[in-house]
Design a protein around this motif. Structure first.
Motif, short mmCIF file in Angstrom:
data_model
loop_
_atom_site.label_atom_id
_atom_site.label_comp_id
_atom_site.label_asym_id
_atom_site.label_seq_id
_atom_site.Cartn_x
_atom_site.Cartn_y
_atom_site.Cartn_z
N HIS A 119 0.83 -1.21 0.00
CA HIS A 119 0.00 0.00 0.00
C HIS A 119 0.87 1.26 0.00
CE1 HIS A 119 -3.37 -2.61 0.92
NE2 HIS A 119 -2.69 -3.10 1.94
N ILE A 120 0.30 2.34 -0.47
CA ILE A 120 0.98 3.63 -0.43
C ILE A 120 1.07 4.07 1.03
CG2 ILE A 120 0.84 6.05 -1.13
CD1 ILE A 120 -0.79 5.11 -3.55
N GLU A 121 2.23 4.58 1.40
CA GLU A 121 2.46 5.05 2.76
C GLU A 121 2.77 6.55 2.74
OE1 GLU A 121 2.20 3.22 5.51
OE2 GLU A 121 1.97 1.28 4.51
N HIS A 122 2.53 7.19 3.86
CA HIS A 122 2.86 8.62 4.01
C HIS A 122 4.36 8.75 4.29
CE1 HIS A 122 2.54 12.81 5.09
NE2 HIS A 122 3.19 12.54 6.21
N VAL A 123 5.04 9.54 3.50
CA VAL A 123 6.48 9.76 3.67
C VAL A 123 6.68 10.90 4.65
CG1 VAL A 123 8.64 10.36 2.50
CG2 VAL A 123 6.92 8.97 1.33
N LEU A 138 10.23 13.10 -5.50
CA LEU A 138 9.89 11.85 -4.83
C LEU A 138 8.47 11.47 -5.19
CD1 LEU A 138 10.51 9.63 -2.71
CD2 LEU A 138 9.56 11.19 -1.00
N GLU A 139 8.30 10.21 -5.56
CA GLU A 139 6.98 9.65 -5.83
C GLU A 139 6.86 8.38 -5.01
OE1 GLU A 139 3.24 9.51 -7.37
OE2 GLU A 139 4.69 11.08 -7.85
N ALA A 140 5.98 8.39 -4.00
CA ALA A 140 5.77 7.22 -3.15
C ALA A 140 4.47 6.52 -3.57
CB ALA A 140 5.70 7.64 -1.68
N GLY A 168 4.68 -7.78 -0.52
CA GLY A 168 4.04 -8.42 0.64
C GLY A 168 4.16 -7.59 1.90
N ILE A 169 4.95 -6.55 1.88
CA ILE A 169 5.17 -5.69 3.05
C ILE A 169 3.95 -4.81 3.26
CG2 ILE A 169 6.63 -3.88 4.06
CD1 ILE A 169 8.14 -6.48 3.72
N THR A 170 3.42 -4.84 4.46
CA THR A 170 2.36 -3.91 4.84
C THR A 170 2.82 -3.17 6.09
OG1 THR A 170 1.25 -5.62 6.14
CG2 THR A 170 0.51 -5.32 3.88
N SER A 171 2.23 -2.03 6.34
CA SER A 171 2.71 -1.22 7.48
C SER A 171 2.40 -1.83 8.81
CB SER A 171 2.08 0.18 7.41
OG SER A 171 0.69 0.11 7.40
#
Length: 171
Positions: A119-123, A138-140, A168-171
C-alpha cells in the motif's frame, strides 16, 4: 446551348463504349494484408525488446522481484541501470541513511520512485526534505506500480532511481 446538348448526346454512346473497353479488369491477386501494411508497428514492442544492459522489472511476489529474468528476494535499490540489494525490510526502516548513496550518484536521478510495499504510505517530512535537498523529486506509491513506473521512465532514457520494498510488506 441546344447545339452543345445535341453534340453531347451524340458523343455519349461512343464515350461509354470506349470506357467499357478500357476498363481495368481486376487481377487475380489478393489485396495486400493490413498486417503487412503495418508490419513496422508489429515489430516495435517496447515491453519485450529491451537492451540487455537496461533493467526491466518483469514480475513481483510478496517477497521479491524478477528483473531481467532473474529472481531477487528482499528490497531492491535501482539507480539508472544499476541494481542493488537494499537493507530496509519495512517502510519504517526507510530513512535518509538508507538512501544516502543517492547523495554521491552522478548524474543525480531526476526522481526517486519509492515502492512502499502493498500500500501507499505517508512519507515523513524529514525523508521528503532529504530527497529534495539532493535535487530529486519523490513519488511514493505501492511497489507493483513503482516497478512499472520505473520501467517506463527508464525505457524513455530518463535518469531515474527506485527504492522498492517487496509487495508483501504492509505497514
Amino acid at each position: 446551348m441546344a447545339a452543345a446538348r445535341h453534340t453531347a448526346a451524340r458523343t455519349l454512346p461512343s464515350l461509354l463504349r470506349t470506357l467499357s473497353k478500357s476498363t481495368i479488369k481486376p487481377a487475380n491477386q489478393p489485396l495486400p494484408s493490413l498486417r503487412r501494411a503495418f508490419s513496422l508497428y508489429d515489430q516495435i514492442n517496447l515491453i519485450d525488446n529491451v537492451p540487455e544492459d537496461q533493467l526491466r522489472f518483469q514480475g513481483y511476489t510478496d517477497t521479491g522481484f524478477t528483473v531481467n529474468g532473474v529472481k531477487y528476494e528482499g528490497s531492491l535499490l535501482c539507480i539508472g541501470n544499476l541494481l542493488m540489494s537494499w537493507g530496509p525490510k519495512k517502510f519504517s526502516e526507510i530513512t535518509a541513511d538508507s538512501l544516502s548513496i543517492l547523495q554521491v550518484i552522478r548524474p543525480t536521478p531526476e526522481i526517486l520512485i519509492l515502492g512502499c510495499g502493498r500500500h501507499i504510505e505517508h512519507v515523513n517530512p524529514e525523508l521528503r526534505n532529504f530527497i529534495r535537498s539532493i535535487g530529486m523529486k519523490l513519488e511514493a506509491i505501492d511497489s507493483r506500480n513503482a516497478a512499472s513506473t520505473y520501467n517506463i521512465l527508464n525505457e524513455e532514457g530518463r535518469i531515474v532511481a527506485a527504492a522498492l520494498l517487496p509487495s508483501g510488506i504492509t505497514s
